[in-house]
Design an enzyme around this catalytic site. Structure first.
Site, mmCIF file in Angstrom:
data_model
loop_
_atom_site.group_PDB
_atom_site.id
_atom_site.type_symbol
_atom_site.label_atom_id
_atom_site.label_comp_id
_atom_site.label_asym_id
_atom_site.label_seq_id
_atom_site.Cartn_x
_atom_site.Cartn_y
_atom_site.Cartn_z
ATOM 1 N N TYR A 47 3.858 -15.751 -21.103
ATOM 2 C CA TYR A 47 4.229 -16.380 -19.825
ATOM 3 C C TYR A 47 5.719 -16.197 -19.595
ATOM 4 O O TYR A 47 6.519 -16.373 -20.525
ATOM 5 C CB TYR A 47 3.899 -17.876 -19.828
ATOM 6 C CG TYR A 47 2.771 -18.190 -18.878
ATOM 7 C CD1 TYR A 47 2.914 -17.895 -17.519
ATOM 8 C CD2 TYR A 47 1.575 -18.735 -19.314
ATOM 9 C CE1 TYR A 47 1.880 -18.144 -16.636
ATOM 10 C CE2 TYR A 47 0.538 -18.993 -18.438
ATOM 11 C CZ TYR A 47 0.698 -18.693 -17.085
ATOM 12 O OH TYR A 47 -0.320 -18.926 -16.206
ATOM 13 N N GLU A 49 7.437 -17.103 -16.205
ATOM 14 C CA GLU A 49 7.795 -17.476 -14.831
ATOM 15 C C GLU A 49 9.310 -17.520 -14.683
ATOM 16 O O GLU A 49 10.024 -18.019 -15.553
ATOM 17 C CB GLU A 49 7.178 -18.842 -14.471
ATOM 18 C CG GLU A 49 5.700 -18.702 -14.147
ATOM 19 C CD GLU A 49 4.982 -20.022 -13.977
ATOM 20 O OE1 GLU A 49 5.550 -21.071 -14.324
ATOM 21 O OE2 GLU A 49 3.840 -20.002 -13.510
ATOM 22 N N ASP A 193 6.184 -0.152 4.686
ATOM 23 C CA ASP A 193 5.216 -0.280 3.584
ATOM 24 C C ASP A 193 4.841 1.154 3.204
ATOM 25 O O ASP A 193 4.122 1.840 3.938
ATOM 26 C CB ASP A 193 3.996 -1.061 4.080
ATOM 27 C CG ASP A 193 2.902 -1.177 3.019
ATOM 28 O OD1 ASP A 193 2.937 -0.408 2.045
ATOM 29 O OD2 ASP A 193 2.006 -2.022 3.191
ATOM 30 N N THR A 219 2.843 -0.210 -3.214
ATOM 31 C CA THR A 219 2.042 -0.370 -4.419
ATOM 32 C C THR A 219 2.569 0.640 -5.431
ATOM 33 O O THR A 219 3.382 1.510 -5.091
ATOM 34 C CB THR A 219 0.547 -0.101 -4.169
ATOM 35 O OG1 THR A 219 0.420 1.194 -3.586
ATOM 36 C CG2 THR A 219 -0.055 -1.142 -3.259
ATOM 37 N N LYS A 222 -0.849 4.391 -6.348
ATOM 38 C CA LYS A 222 -1.425 5.464 -5.512
ATOM 39 C C LYS A 222 -0.714 6.771 -5.882
ATOM 40 O O LYS A 222 -0.859 7.232 -7.017
ATOM 41 C CB LYS A 222 -1.331 5.078 -4.038
ATOM 42 C CG LYS A 222 -2.121 3.785 -3.736
ATOM 43 C CD LYS A 222 -2.111 3.429 -2.268
ATOM 44 C CE LYS A 222 -2.996 2.236 -1.957
ATOM 45 N NZ LYS A 222 -2.304 0.967 -1.907
ATOM 46 N N ARG A 228 -1.804 -0.673 -11.430
ATOM 47 C CA ARG A 228 -2.127 -1.349 -10.184
ATOM 48 C C ARG A 228 -1.114 -2.480 -9.969
ATOM 49 O O ARG A 228 -1.020 -3.393 -10.801
ATOM 50 C CB ARG A 228 -3.541 -1.919 -10.350
ATOM 51 C CG ARG A 228 -4.316 -2.143 -9.117
ATOM 52 C CD ARG A 228 -5.783 -2.138 -9.436
ATOM 53 N NE ARG A 228 -6.258 -0.766 -9.392
ATOM 54 C CZ ARG A 228 -6.576 -0.130 -8.266
ATOM 55 N NH1 ARG A 228 -6.502 -0.744 -7.113
ATOM 56 N NH2 ARG A 228 -6.984 1.119 -8.304
HETATM 57 N N1 DSN Z 1 -7.066 -0.483 -0.159
HETATM 58 C C1 DSN Z 1 -5.889 0.339 0.003
HETATM 59 C C2 DSN Z 1 -6.223 1.707 0.461
HETATM 60 O O1 DSN Z 1 -7.268 2.178 0.083
HETATM 61 O O2 DSN Z 1 -5.442 2.325 1.149
HETATM 62 C C3 DSN Z 1 -4.897 -0.301 0.886
HETATM 63 O O3 DSN Z 1 -4.699 -1.604 0.471
#
Ligand code: DSN
Length: 428
Positions: A47, A49, A193, A219, A222, A228
């Site tokens: 933990y 925080e 974003d 994110t 990707k 993730r």
């Molecule tokens: N679910 C993601 C995507 O597939 O682009 C976006 O949050």
């Protein structure tokens, strides 16, 4: 195998599925084993925080170094002056930005979900559309490119406090400078974003949002090919737009507000095992190998888009600048839902996706979204993507012929054996 045989067998089955298939989901990738192993480590047990040096728990000296390394590596990767690596996902990063800047009822402006935008950019079924007055811009019906005139019109009419650029299903680069001019004109904060193209931006292959946008979220799993998770960065920390000052009369900074919005504003304990894996991925993304990978992702997407166009498919906006494309299937008289279900029978994984002004419902759709980030990690190059276009074309042409579908599936499974995934690993 892990002692829980039931879960262990499912893990093994999923690895086999990933290995044998043609993975075209634009938001997926295959993280390195270093990333995977770091996530599956004993850092899970801690933990922490708070933030490095200011925690609510003891025993955080190693964790502080790990999170510090992740922040430092992320700043270096994007040339950022501020980074928060704690958001559990992109949605949490976007939520924190909105919490740091907005009060319920304030106006925001983002890309329409039905034109490729994201739920957290103001969709009525998401917190962003429930708590804020969400307005949207779209893509131009003739070109498929973001309609900048509409962005300006909407911005001047609704005076949003926050303008969001970025998308989940948009294949073109963004004119961040034009967005900034509009944001300045109406006094809005500009956020990008970059969840989808982050890795391509880090490799210097697409426009850099940090130069124009006040704040950038992403994110990490990707194109960036990490664990993730989510992140927030800024080119440099700036005074919070409220103009508030602290007890000493110094301006309250945006970075301070963002940190508070992540923790304690929207999250509790950070996932330090994931943060360590983020550090691994940010360091991997600074290598020459990764830069070559990112350039190949773009070449592969261009090759796939062209090969589909050559076979009578329409691509929204006519092509792609990044790793993905939105295929308008109406010329082939098949819906997105039917195409997704058909392709998976041959182990080609895609997702149905609304095309701009789609006549079909969201659960049906007229399109599919395809991306090249995952298969490029497997080592596929342009010629392989032409082959994939041939398979997709043949499957759609022979959609009612079970023997053809089965034969293409076998061919695909054999083909993918030539591109090993996690060689030597048989399960956990
Ligand atoms: N679910 C993601 C995507 O597939 O682009 C976006 O949050």
């Amino acid at each position: 195998m892990i002692k829980d045989r039931l879960v262990g067998e499912l893990l093994t089955r999923e690895l086999a599925r990933q290995r044998r298939g043609v993975e075209l989901i634009a938001s997926e990738n295959f993280a390195s084993l270093d990333v995977i192993r770091t996530m599956g480590s004993w850092l899970n047990n801690k933990y922490a925080e708070g933030y490095p040096g200011k925690r609510y728990y003891g025993g955080c000296e190693v964790i502080d170094e790990i999170e510090g390394l992740a922040i430092q590596s992320l700043c270096k990767l994007f040339g950022a002056g501020y980074a928060n690596v704690q958001p559990h996902a992109g949605a949490q990063a976007n939520m924190a930005v909105q919490l740091s800047l907005l009060k319920p009822g304030d106006a925001i402006l983002g890309l329409n979900l039905a034109h490729g935008g994201h739920l957290t950019h103001g969709s009525p079924v998401n917190f962003s559309g429930m708590y804020f007055r969400a307005h949207s811009y779209g893509v131009h019906p003739d070109t498929g490119y973001v309609n900048m005139e509409q962005v300006r019109e909407q911005a001047l009419e609704h005076r949003p406090k926050l303008i969001i650029c970025g998308a989940s299903a948009y294949s073109r680069d963004w004119d961040y400078a034009a967005f900034r001019t509009i944001a300045d004109e109406c006094g809005a904060v500009l956020m990008a974003d970059i969840a989808h193209p982050a890795g391509l931006i880090a490799a210097g292959l697409l426009s850099d949002p940090l130069k124009q946008c006040h704040v950038v979220t992403s994110t990490t799993h990707k194109t960036l090919r990490g664990p993730r998770g989510g992140i927030i960065i800024m080119g440099e920390d700036i005074p919070h737009p409220s103009g508030q000052t602290d007890k000493k009369g110094n301006p309250v900074m945006m970075g301070q507000r963002l940190n508070s919005a992540v923790f304690p504003g929207t999250q509790g304990g950070p996932l330090e095992h994931v943060i360590a894996a983020k550090a691994v991925a940010f360091r991997e993304a600074q290598t020459e190998d990764y830069r070559k990978y990112a350039a190949q992702v773009i070449r592969n997407a261009a090759a796939l888009a062209q090969a589909l166009v050559d076979r009578g498919f329409n691509i929204v906006s006519g092509g792609t600048d990044n790793h993905l494309m939105l295929v308008d299937l109406r010329s082939k008289s098949i819906t997105g839902k039917d195409a997704e279900n058909l392709l998976i029978r041959a182990d080609i994984t895609t997702n149905k996706n609304m095309i701009p002004n789609d006549p079909e419902k969201p659960m049906i759709t007229s399109g599919i979204r395809l991306g090249t980030a995952a298969l490029t990690t497997r080592g596929l190059v342009e010629g392989d993507f032409v082959r994939i276009a041939e398979w997709i074309h043949a499957l759609i042409l022979h959609r009612s012929e079970d023997a053809v579908i089965a034969s293409i599936k076998s061919e695909i499974n054999r083909y993918m054996e030539g591109f090993p995934l996690y060689p030597g690993i048989e399960g956990l």
